[in-house]
Design a protein around this motif. Structure first.
Motif, PDB file in Angstrom:
ATOM      1  N   SER A  65      32.660  65.257  14.847  1.00 32.94           N
ATOM      2  CA  SER A  65      33.085  65.772  16.156  1.00 32.94           C
ATOM      3  C   SER A  65      34.593  65.644  16.352  1.00 32.94           C
ATOM      4  N   GLY A  66      35.202  64.653  15.703  1.00 33.48           N
ATOM      5  CA  GLY A  66      36.651  64.485  15.818  1.00 33.48           C
ATOM      6  C   GLY A  66      37.399  65.691  15.271  1.00 33.48           C
ATOM      7  N   TYR A  69      38.047  68.202  17.991  1.00 34.50           N
ATOM      8  CA  TYR A  69      39.186  67.876  18.861  1.00 34.50           C
ATOM      9  C   TYR A  69      40.511  68.077  18.118  1.00 34.50           C
ATOM     10  N   ARG A  70      40.504  67.790  16.833  1.00 37.93           N
ATOM     11  CA  ARG A  70      41.715  67.990  16.028  1.00 37.93           C
ATOM     12  C   ARG A  70      42.058  69.493  15.929  1.00 37.93           C
ATOM     13  N   ARG A 123      44.179  66.911   9.410  1.00 35.98           N
ATOM     14  CA  ARG A 123      44.221  65.474   9.074  1.00 35.98           C
ATOM     15  C   ARG A 123      45.643  64.929   9.113  1.00 35.98           C
ATOM     16  N   VAL A 131      46.158  64.218  19.336  1.00 32.38           N
ATOM     17  CA  VAL A 131      44.741  64.536  19.543  1.00 32.38           C
ATOM     18  C   VAL A 131      44.082  63.715  20.660  1.00 32.38           C
ATOM     19  N   SER A 132      44.478  62.465  20.824  1.00 32.57           N
ATOM     20  CA  SER A 132      43.830  61.660  21.864  1.00 32.57           C
ATOM     21  C   SER A 132      44.196  62.151  23.261  1.00 32.57           C
ATOM     22  N   ALA A 135      42.107  65.281  23.699  1.00 35.35           N
ATOM     23  CA  ALA A 135      40.680  64.942  23.831  1.00 35.35           C
ATOM     24  C   ALA A 135      40.364  64.277  25.169  1.00 35.35           C
ATOM     25  N   ARG A 141      36.799  68.451  26.736  1.00 36.02           N
ATOM     26  CA  ARG A 141      35.579  67.697  26.404  1.00 36.02           C
ATOM     27  C   ARG A 141      34.330  68.526  26.728  1.00 36.02           C
ATOM     28  N   GLY A 161      31.811  60.096  16.143  1.00 34.87           N
ATOM     29  CA  GLY A 161      32.859  60.350  17.128  1.00 34.87           C
ATOM     30  C   GLY A 161      33.123  59.145  17.990  1.00 34.87           C
ATOM     31  N   ARG A 162      33.354  59.403  19.284  1.00 36.66           N
ATOM     32  CA  ARG A 162      33.670  58.310  20.210  1.00 36.66           C
ATOM     33  C   ARG A 162      32.651  58.209  21.351  1.00 36.66           C
ATOM     34  N   ASP A 163      32.019  59.348  21.676  1.00 34.60           N
ATOM     35  CA  ASP A 163      31.121  59.395  22.850  1.00 34.60           C
ATOM     36  C   ASP A 163      29.776  60.003  22.481  1.00 34.60           C
ATOM     37  N   ILE A 164      29.431  59.950  21.218  1.00 36.99           N
ATOM     38  CA  ILE A 164      28.224  60.679  20.781  1.00 36.99           C
ATOM     39  C   ILE A 164      26.962  59.969  21.288  1.00 36.99           C
ATOM     40  N   ARG A 212      45.847  55.588  19.692  1.00 38.31           N
ATOM     41  CA  ARG A 212      44.606  56.369  19.835  1.00 38.31           C
ATOM     42  C   ARG A 212      43.466  55.521  20.376  1.00 38.31           C
ATOM     43  N   ASP A 216      41.728  56.521  23.773  1.00 35.19           N
ATOM     44  CA  ASP A 216      40.302  56.872  23.646  1.00 35.19           C
ATOM     45  C   ASP A 216      39.404  55.946  24.484  1.00 35.19           C
ATOM     46  N   ARG A 219      40.451  56.524  28.735  1.00 40.46           N
ATOM     47  CA  ARG A 219      40.464  57.808  29.452  1.00 40.46           C
ATOM     48  C   ARG A 219      39.348  57.829  30.497  1.00 40.46           C
TER      49      ARG A 219
END
Ligand code: DC
Length: 255
Positions: A65-66, A69-70, A123, A131-132, A135, A141, A161-164, A212, A216, A219
């Motif tokens: 998922s990142g 956002y990238r 990358r 990116v942060s 995102a 989102r 990811g971060r919120d999956i 980041r 992350d 937010r």
């Protein structure tokens, strides 16, 4: 298209998943019913490595998922989009088409932005630096999460990811929250980026990682959090093989 592989938008995701899974041999790891596995955690703690390992073992689809956002960040930078303006963001998102393309060489999926394979360019540290911020924008989102949820409709998916586990798939059957000592995470990311850019310094990588992680987890919309029902995996002192064995054990225990 760089690889000439299958390219389907998320609207046709079912076809894509079927195509991918048919190309892998069955393994004894495959659980009776397909589940959703979420892997969240701090930057550079090996989420994507574990997610790819598990997806291969299980004949599941892996979604990074990142990368979405990238790719959005890349579009904003290239087109000078002011992401502090809701209006500008909304207009820009209408012009963005994100797709995953199977890469037969690597055996994974590459990120495509409006038909262009951007897997390598997203990358770069230039993208990691912004990116942060991108995102953290609510509209960004909503745009990404809707597509991620559509991809999980048929289950049989590992998404990192971060919120999956908290927002995208709160009902996922197996949630893993990964962590590792910061010094180890910095070293890992440095090694990866140094191969592309030998001028990069350890300090730059450390500053980017800390920034980041801070953005992350602070937010307003879907901050990085460990879901209450997630299992923690600290891989600071684990080999890739060991972390896979642990996670495979959790998959087997999942009803
Ligand atoms: O996993 P990654 O380092 O490629 O992710 C890049 C950035 O994207 C990360 O710093 C935060 C953001 N991200 C996010 O906000 N939510 C996700 N589900 C995945 C990534």
């Amino acid at each position: 298209m760089g690889t000439g592989g299958v390219k389907e938008s998320y609207h046709n995701w079912n076809f894509f998943c079927t195509f991918v899974t048919r190309n892998y041999a069955d393994t004894d790891m495959e659980p009776k019913k397909k589940i959703i596995i979420t892997i969240d955690g701090w930057s550079s703690c090996g989420k994507s490595t574990l997610a790819k390992q598990l997806a291969r073992e299980l004949n599941y689809v892996y979604i990074d998922s990142g990368a979405m956002y990238r790719a959005i960040t890349l579009y904003f930078l290239r087109n000078h989009i002011d992401w502090t303006s809701h209006d500008a963001v909304q207009k820009a998102l209408k012009k963005i088409k994100l797709e995953f393309e199977s890469n037969h060489k690597s055996g994974h999926t590459d990120m495509c932005l409006n038909g262009e394979n951007v897997e390598y360019v997203i990358r770069d540290l230039v993208i990691a630096e912004k990116v942060s911020e991108v995102a953290a924008v609510k509209e960004v989102r909503e745009f990404a999460v809707a597509q991620q949820q559509a991809m999980g409709k048929e289950k049989g998916i590992v998404m990192d990811g971060r919120d999956i586990g908290t927002t995208v798939f709160p009902d996922a059957e197996l949630k893993i929250f990964m962590t590792a000592d910061e010094a180890i995470r910095v070293q890992r990311r440095f090694k990866e980026l140094f191969q592309k850019n030998p001028n990069i310094t350890l300090e730059e990588v450390k500053a980017n990682l800390e920034m980041r992680d801070y953005i992350d987890s602070h937010r307003e919309v879907s901050p990085l959090r460990q879901a209450q029902d997630a299992i923690v995996l600290d891989n600071s002192r684990l080999t890739m093989k060991q972390q896979l064995e642990i996670a495979k054990g959790w998959v087997k225990e999942t009803p």
